[in-house]
Design an enzyme around this catalytic site. Structure first.
Site, PDB file in Angstrom:
ATOM      1  N   MET A   1      10.275  24.753  -1.343  1.00  0.00           N
ATOM      2  CA  MET A   1       9.471  23.731  -2.023  1.00  0.00           C
ATOM      3  C   MET A   1      10.305  22.836  -2.932  1.00  0.00           C
ATOM      4  O   MET A   1      10.084  21.626  -3.002  1.00  0.00           O
ATOM      5  CB  MET A   1       8.356  24.392  -2.838  1.00  0.00           C
ATOM      6  CG  MET A   1       7.399  23.393  -3.479  1.00  0.00           C
ATOM      7  SD  MET A   1       6.074  24.182  -4.422  1.00  0.00           S
ATOM      8  CE  MET A   1       5.121  24.956  -3.111  1.00  0.00           C
TER       9      MET A   1
ATOM     10  N   TYR B   1      14.194  31.694   2.803  1.00  0.00           N
ATOM     11  CA  TYR B   1      13.062  32.466   3.322  1.00  0.00           C
ATOM     12  C   TYR B   1      13.207  32.726   4.817  1.00  0.00           C
ATOM     13  O   TYR B   1      13.584  31.842   5.590  1.00  0.00           O
ATOM     14  CB  TYR B   1      11.753  31.715   3.085  1.00  0.00           C
ATOM     15  CG  TYR B   1      11.357  31.593   1.637  1.00  0.00           C
ATOM     16  CD1 TYR B   1      11.012  32.719   0.898  1.00  0.00           C
ATOM     17  CD2 TYR B   1      11.313  30.352   1.017  1.00  0.00           C
ATOM     18  CE1 TYR B   1      10.633  32.605  -0.438  1.00  0.00           C
ATOM     19  CE2 TYR B   1      10.941  30.218  -0.314  1.00  0.00           C
ATOM     20  CZ  TYR B   1      10.604  31.360  -1.036  1.00  0.00           C
ATOM     21  OH  TYR B   1      10.240  31.238  -2.351  1.00  0.00           O
TER      22      TYR B   1
ATOM     23  N   ARG C   1      -9.996   0.935  14.700  1.00  0.00           N
ATOM     24  CA  ARG C   1     -10.228   1.538  13.378  1.00  0.00           C
ATOM     25  C   ARG C   1     -11.484   0.925  12.775  1.00  0.00           C
ATOM     26  O   ARG C   1     -12.593   1.359  13.057  1.00  0.00           O
ATOM     27  CB  ARG C   1      -9.007   1.312  12.473  1.00  0.00           C
ATOM     28  CG  ARG C   1      -7.751   2.024  12.957  1.00  0.00           C
ATOM     29  CD  ARG C   1      -6.647   2.050  11.907  1.00  0.00           C
ATOM     30  NE  ARG C   1      -6.225   0.715  11.478  1.00  0.00           N
ATOM     31  CZ  ARG C   1      -5.103   0.462  10.809  1.00  0.00           C
ATOM     32  NH1 ARG C   1      -4.300   1.468  10.501  1.00  0.00           N
ATOM     33  NH2 ARG C   1      -4.778  -0.760  10.451  1.00  0.00           N
TER      34      ARG C   1
ATOM     35  N   LYS D   1       0.843  -1.195   0.000  1.00  0.00           N
ATOM     36  CA  LYS D   1       0.000   0.000   0.000  1.00  0.00           C
ATOM     37  C   LYS D   1       0.882   1.251   0.000  1.00  0.00           C
ATOM     38  O   LYS D   1       2.085   1.178   0.240  1.00  0.00           O
ATOM     39  CB  LYS D   1      -0.930  -0.003   1.223  1.00  0.00           C
ATOM     40  CG  LYS D   1      -0.200   0.024   2.568  1.00  0.00           C
ATOM     41  CD  LYS D   1      -1.187  -0.003   3.714  1.00  0.00           C
ATOM     42  CE  LYS D   1      -0.438   0.035   5.057  1.00  0.00           C
ATOM     43  NZ  LYS D   1      -1.363   0.113   6.196  1.00  0.00           N
TER      44      LYS D   1
END
Length: 436
Positions: free
Chosen positions: A353, A305, A173, A39
């Site tokens: 980023m 930044y 869950r 997964k």
């Protein structure tokens, strides 16, 4: 082989995937099979590539989180049993049936609704002018690529939807929580001509902890549920409860399967489990990049930044083309490290980023130098566990954060065997769009 045009990538050693699976194979009972958990794109490693290696190494089934992940594997030609560990919405039931992917079940109402959907599909047969049976809706429709893919999954017609019943013994869950509901779900599956009961399982919440009190409580409760069903006269299908941690510490609980997730990738479920030295696992993933810029500061100069770091005169600052947009967390600003020429250097300023900066001393860097973000260089190593501790999370998340912007480069016997670049244009000739 696919190509990519940036100097940042993930390397996955497929030999180590097989090595880790075989390590577990020797550790668990001979009768116990391995269900490889792929997964979240195989924890960031690439689900199709990892699935193939896992099956080649002896795994006999796969597990995913939701149907879409399973369909990706089926479209890649993988035909082994695939189990959805999460909830499957009713609207996806027909697709799960068509793709022969097992659903986790735990609600009687879900079973009733799913049965109606599949029964309706199965019942839409009529005799055509040639005396053959065909489906009303699709009789005159051309075969699509998807329907052909589904047909190629098996040469035999599928008549039932495979299901595994999940028992919530303390995870909180999804799953059956009482014997009354369990009995109702089992009856709903068994009396139907639509479902095939292939498994029953639970999931441990604290298998990676030092204190095993809660773990033992869950296991005992699971056994009690199984005995309850046997006393009611039910023959149990495949049974599984062990995740990586439980498989390491309690291999005797293997039953029919272990669900091998994090350990397959050479990572330990927790620092405590690693400290037990039960198994020696090989990390399969490295993240690498190349220096894109080198500058020597002539005077005090702000970096990134917010100017949270001021470079000093003479300080060498390199720029790397990787940032939080790739999964290299902004929380590593002014605290993370990278490896260059076998030495460790600090990330300075805020991670942006797409880029980050590193202060380098003692050596002279140059554009194009390979830098290890996670992994080994010389005698130094930056592990996912180390990074996880720095930002207050777990190694699972560090791996899963590595997203689609990073190409995956797969190696075997120290050679590149394939490359996956999800940013590559779907169109085989993207320049055509430009020319037009």
């Amino acid at each position: 082989m696919d190509k990519f045009y940036r100097d940042t990538w993930v390397e996955v050693n497929l030999d180590d995937i097989q090595t880790n699976i075989r390590t577990f194979r020797k550790h668990i009972p001979e009768k116990t099979q391995i269900m490889a958990v792929v997964k979240a794109d195989a924890y960031g490693h690439g689900s199709v590539e990892v699935a193939r290696e896992a099956l080649a190494a002896g795994a006999t089934a796969l597990a995913v989180a939701f149907l879409d992940e399973g369909i990706v594997l089926r479209k890649a030609g993988i035909t082994c049993p695939i189990l959805i560990l999460g909830y499957t919405p009713i609207r996806a039931v027909q697709e799960a049936y068509e793709w022969n992917i097992s659903c986790t079940v735990f609600q009687t109402n879900w079973l009733k609704r799913a049965e109606k959907i599949i029964s309706k599909k199965q019942g839409k047969k009529k005799v055509n002018k040639h005396g053959d049976k065909s489906e009303d809706k699709n009789e005159d429709k051309p075969e699509t690529e998807n329907t052909q893919d589904k047909k190629e999954i098996s040469t035999q017609e599928r008549k039932r939807l495979s299901v595994h019943i999940n028992i919530d013994t303390g995870m909180g869950r999804i799953g059956v929580r009482t014997k009354k509901v369990l009995l109702s779900v089992v009856k709903g599956v068994n009396k139907s001509d639509v479902f095939q009961w292939d498994g029953i399982y639970t999931h441990f919440a604290t298998a990676d902890s030092r204190d095993i009190t809660y773990l033992n409580h869950q296991f005992e409760r699971f056994q009690d549920y199984l005995e309850f069903l046997q006393e009611k006269g039910y023959k149990l299908p495949a049974i599984h409860c062990c995740n990586t941690a439980a498989a390491m510490t309690h291999p005797e609980w293997g039953f029919s399967y272990i669900r091998l997730g994090i350990g397959m990738y050479g990572l330990y479920p927790s620092v405590y489990i690693k400290s037990l030295h039960i198994l020696n696992l090989e990390p399969t993933l490295q993240v690498k990049t190349r220096v894109s810029n080198v500058k020597f500061m002539q005077k005090p100069f702000g970096i990134s930044y917010g100017v949270t770091y001021i470079a000093t005169p003479g300080e060498q600052i390199i720029t790397l083309p990787i940032g939080y947009g790739d999964g290299f967390s902004r929380l590593l600003s002014n605290k993370g490290s990278v490896l260059l020429q076998g030495q460790r250097f600090s990330v300075v300023g805020r991670v942006t980023m797409d880029q980050c900066m590193v202060s380098v001393d003692k050596i002279k860097a140059k554009v194009g130098d390979e830098v290890v973000i996670y992994g080994r260089s010389g005698k130094e190593e930056i592990t996912l566990e180390e990074v996880a501790e720095l930002i207050g999370t777990i190694n699972y998340e560090i791996a899963c954060m590595l997203n689609y912007r990073l190409p995956r480069v797969y190696t075997k016997q120290h050679k590149v065997v394939s490359v996956r670049n999800l940013l590559e244009s779907i169109n085989s000739n993207p320049r055509k769009h430009i020319e037009n």
